[in-house]
Design an enzyme around this catalytic site. Structure first.
Site, short mmCIF file in Angstrom:
data_model
loop_
_atom_site.label_atom_id
_atom_site.label_comp_id
_atom_site.label_asym_id
_atom_site.label_seq_id
_atom_site.Cartn_x
_atom_site.Cartn_y
_atom_site.Cartn_z
N PRO A 45 29.31 -70.25 -42.00
CA PRO A 45 29.06 -68.99 -41.58
C PRO A 45 27.94 -68.56 -42.26
CG PRO A 45 31.29 -69.58 -42.27
CD PRO A 45 30.38 -70.56 -42.60
N GLU A 46 26.94 -67.74 -41.47
CA GLU A 46 26.04 -66.86 -41.90
C GLU A 46 26.20 -65.57 -42.15
OE1 GLU A 46 22.28 -68.65 -41.11
OE2 GLU A 46 23.09 -70.76 -40.38
N LYS A 53 27.05 -63.64 -48.12
CA LYS A 53 28.02 -64.28 -47.45
C LYS A 53 29.39 -63.88 -48.08
CE LYS A 53 24.97 -67.68 -46.44
NZ LYS A 53 25.12 -69.16 -46.31
N ARG A 66 20.77 -79.90 -47.38
CA ARG A 66 21.34 -79.38 -46.30
C ARG A 66 20.34 -79.51 -45.11
NH1 ARG A 66 23.66 -74.27 -47.68
NH2 ARG A 66 23.88 -73.88 -45.57
#
Ligand SMILES: [Zn+2]
Length: 259
Positions: free
Chosen positions: A2-3, A51, A248
């Site tokens: 999720p961003e 976040k 990432r």
């Protein structure tokens, strides 16, 4: 993962279900807070910071949650059988609704006064009322030898970007992800574009950076490794950035984003 825009929408869903209503159930399925009981307290509101999600409860308490890699909050009518099985980490419910936190990466209960300890390190929130591009640029510039790809994911610089917006923003600005921060002239233009992309997507699901909402057309490079670039036809590259074990995913076009 999720961003910022997805976390923003989650906060809005939690507000709709919990704000102003008294909790009739609070079920913390994490060892540290297994005995916590918030029944009888009204939920004041839920806010997102980058976040992080902060659910403020009457009596000066805050439930702090973070979705991390694949966590989610589901909201459903109170009477319905709870989804999620043994993946449930937290349930907050009132007489009408239940909010079920599944696979949450972080569940914490703190005093509201202690919130700065949890989120005070974060840079300007791309979707916050206090978004400040100048401050984001100042923080980025403080480490000029860092790669821009890593710096954009560091929530201490600016909060809300994940791997999708990183890849898409760098593509749209024509910046090779390993370029050093100090070599990029228009950092303000870069963070302002990231802000615009998150703003454009915060109201609905999906991450659309091309302006085309059809499922196969939503992104320029993310999810398109090996496929031809929509602008120049070069095959989209895929790699990893960052030191192990924190590396990432990164995608880029060698044609549009030259070294
Ligand atoms: Zn290209």
């Amino acid at each position: 993962m999720p961003e910022g825009d997805a976390v923003y929408r989650t906060a809005a869903r939690l507000r709709g279900a919990l704000d102003g209503r008294v909790l009739t159930r609070s079920d913390f399925r994490v060892p540290r807070h297994a005995t916590a009981d918030l029944r009888g307290r009204a939920v004041l509101t839920t806010v997102s910071r980058g976040k992080h999600l902060l659910t403020r409860v009457e009596g000066g308490l805050t439930v702090h949650t973070h979705l991390r890699m694949d966590g989610s909050w589901r909201v459903m009518p109170a009477g319905r059988r709870t989804a999620g099985g043994d993946q449930v980490r937290l349930i907050l419910a009132n007489e009408e609704w239940q909010a079920v936190g599944i696979k949450l990466g972080m569940v914490d209960l703190v005093t509201t006064a202690d919130e700065p300890r949890l989120v005070g390190h974060l840079g300007p929130d791309l979707l916050g009322a206090d978004w400040d591009p100048g401050e984001a640029v100042r923080r980025l510039r403080a480490a000029p030898d860092r790669t821009i790809g890593e710096a954009l994911l560091d929530q201490r610089n600016l909060a809300g970007i994940g791997t999708i917006y990183r890849a898409e923003t760098l593509f749209l600005r024509g910046i090779w992800p390993w370029r050093k921060v100090g070599e990029i002239e228009d950092l303000e233009g870069l963070v302002t574009l990231a802000h615009r992309l998150l703003e454009a997507n915060k109201g609905h699901g999906g991450t659309v950076t091309t302006g085309d909402r059809r499922p196969a057309n939503q992104t320029w490079v993310y999810g398109r490794a090996g496929r031809p670039c929509r602008r120049c036809g070069t095959r989209i590259s895929r790699g990893e950035m960052g030191a192990q074990p924190q590396e990432r995913l990164i995608l880029w076009c060698g044609g549009c984003q030259p070294r």
